[in-house]
Design an enzyme around this catalytic site. Structure first.
Site, short mmCIF file in Angstrom:
data_model
loop_
_atom_site.label_atom_id
_atom_site.label_comp_id
_atom_site.label_asym_id
_atom_site.label_seq_id
_atom_site.Cartn_x
_atom_site.Cartn_y
_atom_site.Cartn_z
CG ASP A 67 45.23 31.16 73.13
OD1 ASP A 67 44.29 31.13 72.30
OD2 ASP A 67 45.05 31.25 74.36
CG ASP A 113 38.83 31.10 75.44
OD1 ASP A 113 39.53 30.08 75.52
OD2 ASP A 113 39.30 32.24 75.40
CD GLU A 138 41.32 31.85 66.77
OE1 GLU A 138 42.13 32.72 67.13
OE2 GLU A 138 40.90 30.98 67.53
#
Length: 791
Positions: free
Chosen positions: A386, A459, A389
């Site tokens: 997760d 998300d 980025e």
């Protein structure tokens, strides 16, 4: 002339010639020339792929690409000067360089213009911390009606990337990949890792990067969408095979709050006999935020992580766990990384955590060392990486002034996910080849396919408009050469719905999203605002439960097709999610259709992305009633160049027309092109490896010749790289109505020696039902030797 032979590979021969007033140096892998104080260097990676490097002065500071792993090729090409142009001619391309301004153009051998630079390169001097550097910009000229695809994942329902401005910087929901490809059969990779503005308008099509020592891009002529993907993979790496079980069904929540809860979910699926292969533990199994991403089970509700994973395996499922790019201050990795000055200091999530310097090889080693000791050694099968980025909040300009191992953060910003996933993949592979690496990750950059990384769209909100955007987003992502992508089925957050997943309006959205998710490379239910396990929506007999179970069973029946497509991805640079232009480029209407796609080469999928059956009563989507009295319709365009079969009914339809397809709540429009050979498992499965593929239903969609390669291996190791696999080629001759099942080639331990093929020539009497009995045209016993079946 200044000596510039340092630019040439040591293995290359070169000659110096004079073009007009410019000297140029020709080598066996390229050419260099100085024009108007700018140095231009070309490197060939084949006759149809060229790297273009430009510098504002007489030297080039050539840096090793983070994405490209291929090396230049020694090819035959000629150089001719005429009419103020220097023309390079290969066996595939004509490349012209304007000797007045250095502008380039690319043509095929039929002299058809593919792409041209509209303006000379622009270099603007800046300071990168204390180093001299440049802002770099190159503008191209595209044809007025040309369509381009790619640029990563931009959360838009527009497939065509023309006529817009995009800021390419990694952030949640958006994946920045500076690759475009055209319906004209070429692609461009702008090899720069800083924030880049892509702009297309009447003034041209440009890449404008915040920092770069040089302009550095690759022109790739593939002649088709598949050809361009092949060139991207040739440059940046091939995608390895994922384990067979990853193509089954995955269940997740925002998090399971303890190991008993997680195991209870898995046991419930087994008791219901609903297939499931993967279960995922999201965050906070480590406890408090100061312990963020400790890579260990510190939460007391996970009182024996190894025993939990062992039980998951005993229940014939696989276990994935969430890991992040940041660490809390109490964790061992944080303390070790901080001591070695391998922490980046900017605001991330949660506030107490800090992101690690994934660009540093030692930092990547520390990351894996802790991951291995705390989790992999306990039996974890796959990684949910997760925030790759990574998350970056309250952005300040000085955040980018920080030094990483590869220079300023500004300089390498967009490559973070490539470095982070690469560190895990490379080190797990170095440790063992017995278990294939599988990574689910929220971000990506060019070349990430070589690290077994499957990106998901983040998300996303549970809304119809957002759902609609996922189709074009996934297709443009795929056009960047990375074949594995998926979404949170039903959207991540359903909190805006009154009563959450019990809300009828949400249930309709979830049902349609699940149908779409069945035809993505990974089928995974996840989110918050309610628990999304199938039994949370009701019991069997409830329309939500029944539709979801129907599509889960269909997914498992498709395993031979899915695994064969995966092999095509690995062995032939294929793609799972394919915009229509890839297979029907002659049909201009297909170029910009953004709500339909091919899944592999045999399914055309048209997701239903609007509400049809729930009466919505207000801003909170308080869906209060179901109206199934009238069957609604979905428009579907059938591209020219093929006849099409309705997958559900067997009806044959001509291409080049738009039809209205009935879409009751349990039907997603699926159409199969003529000439398809489609194998399906004849028996139901509870998990991907439960049964051998000893009975396969082979469906023939007539009207064209066709072929299919049935691929099998050991399912979860890397022996296939050593040739340990088998292939069985099937060929359909439409003129003679003959199916040839060829000799089995290759072998592997545990391989079936004998199987049954049940063959159907599809027509209106041969619609598909997941549970329906079928009347077969032939039933064949196959023992590895060729069979010819006349139908």
């Amino acid at each position: 002339m200044k000596k510039i032979s340092f630019l040439i590979l040591l293995t290359s021969l070169f000659v110096i010639k004079q073009a007009k007033s410019q000297d140029y140096l020709k080598t066996q892998d390229g050419l260099s020339i100085k024009i108007n104080h700018q140095l231009l260097q070309l490197y060939f990676y084949g006759p149809d792929v060229v790297r273009v490097l430009k510098s504002p002065d007489s030297t080039l500071n050539i840096q090793e690409s983070l994405s490209v792993i291929a090396k230049p090729s020694l090819i035959d090409f000629t150089v001719v000067e005429k009419d103020g142009l220097l023309e390079l001619l290969t066996s595939s391309l004509k490349i012209n360089i304007d000797l007045e301004n250095g502008k380039m153009s690319f043509k095929n051998l039929d002299n058809k213009l593919l792409l041209q630079e509209k303006e000379a390169a622009i270099f603007t001097s800046i300071k990168d911390i204390k180093e001299d550097a440049f802002k770099v910009k190159q503008t191209f000229k595209l044809e007025k009606d040309e369509v381009i695809y790619g640029l990563g994942q931009q959360q838009s329902n527009q497939l065509n990337q023309r006529n817009q401005t995009l800021i390419l910087r990694q952030k949640p929901l958006h994946i920045a990949i500076p690759i475009i490809q055209s319906n004209k059969g070429y692609g461009v990779f702008w090899d720069n890792y800083s924030t880049t503005v892509f702009k297309d308008d009447t003034s041209g099509t440009s890449f404008d990067s915040e920092i770069g020592q040089n302009i550095d891009y690759y022109f790739m002529y593939g002649k088709s969408g598949d050809g361009v993907i092949s060139k991207i993979r040739m440059l940046t790496g091939q995608a390895p095979m994922n384990p067979l079980w990853t193509y089954g069904f995955w269940q997740s929540r925002e998090r399971y709050r303890g190991q008993d809860e997680l195991l209870g979910v898995l046991k419930k699926y087994r008791a219901l006999k609903v297939p499931l292969d993967g279960i995922i533990q999201d965050w906070q199994y480590w406890g408090e935020n100061a312990n963020w991403n400790a890579m260990n089970f510190e939460n007391p509700k996970f009182y024996d992580g190894k025993a939990m994973i062992d039980e998951v395996h005993q229940l014939n499922a696989h276990f994935m766990i969430s890991v992040w790019s940041s660490f809390g201050p109490k964790t061992k990795p944080f303390q070790e990384l901080k001591e070695k000055n391998m922490i980046l200091d900017f605001e991330t999530y949660p506030a107490v955590a800090k992101v690690y310097d994934a660009y540093h090889p030692m930092a990547r080693y520390i990351y894996w060392k802790n991951l291995n000791h705390g989790l992999f050694a306990k039996g974890v099968d796959a990684w949910w990486m997760d925030s790759t980025e990574p998350d970056h909040y309250n952005i300040k300009e000085q955040d980018f002034d920080q030094n990483t191992y590869l220079g300023s953060f500004r300089k390498v910003r967009n490559a973070f996910p490539l470095m982070a996933t690469g560190g895990v993949y490379q080190q797990q592979r170095a440790l063992t080849t017995a278990k294939r690496v599988f990574i689910l990750t929220r971000c990506a950059f060019a070349g990430q396919q070589r690290y077994a990384a499957n990106s998901w769209s983040g998300d996303v909100i549970a809304e119809w408009d957002t759902f609609d955007q996922q189709i074009a987003s996934g297709l443009n992502f795929s056009m960047c050469g990375i074949p594995y992508w998926n979404t949170d089925i039903g959207g991540f957050s359903a909190k805006q719905f009154d009563k959450g997943v019990k809300n009828l309006a949400y249930q309709e959205l979830y049902t349609r999203w699940f149908q779409f998710g069945t035809f993505t490379p990974m089928t995974r239910s996840h989110g918050t605002g309610g628990e999304k396990e199938i039994y949370q929506f009701g019991d069997r007999g409830n329309w939500v439960f029944d539709s979801e179970e129907k599509y889960i069973h269909l997914r498992y029946r498709l395993l031979p097709y899915l695994y064969a497509t995966a092999w095509d991805v690995t062995n032939h640079a294929g793609s799972f999610m394919r915009p229509l232009f890839m297979d029907f480029n002659e049909d201009k209407k297909a170029h910009t259709i953004s709500n339909q796609y091919l899944f592999g080469k045999s399914f055309m999928v048209t997701p239903v992305t609007s509400s049809m059956y729930i009466k919505d009563k207000g801003p909170k989507h308080e869906g209060a009633a179901v109206d199934f009295n009238t069957i609604k319709k979905q428009a579907v365009y059938l591209p020219k160049g093929s006849a099409w079969f309705d997958f559900w009914t067997g009806e044959k339809l001509e291409g080049g027309q738009t039809i209205e397809r009935n879409v009751p709540i349990d039907i997603i429009p699926l159409h199969i092109p003529a000439g398809t050979i489609l194998p399906l498992l004849a028996q139901k499965m509870q998990y991907a490896t439960e049964k051998k593929w000893d009975e396969l239903e082979v469906r023939i969609y007539t009207g064209k010749d066709g072929k299919f390669m049935l691929y099998e291996d050991e399912n979860d190791n890397y022996n296939y790289e050593k040739g340990v696999f088998s292939e069985i080629e099937m060929l359909w001759n439409d003129q003679t109505q003959t199916l040839t099942i060829g000799n089995r080639k290759g072998e592997f331990p545990g391989m079936l020696k004998e199987r049954t093929f049940k063959i159907i020539k599809v027509n209106r009497n041969h619609g598909i039902g997941v549970d329906s009995a079928q009347k077969f045209d032939a039933i064949i016993s196959y023992k590895g030797k060729a069979k010819v079946i006349k139908l």
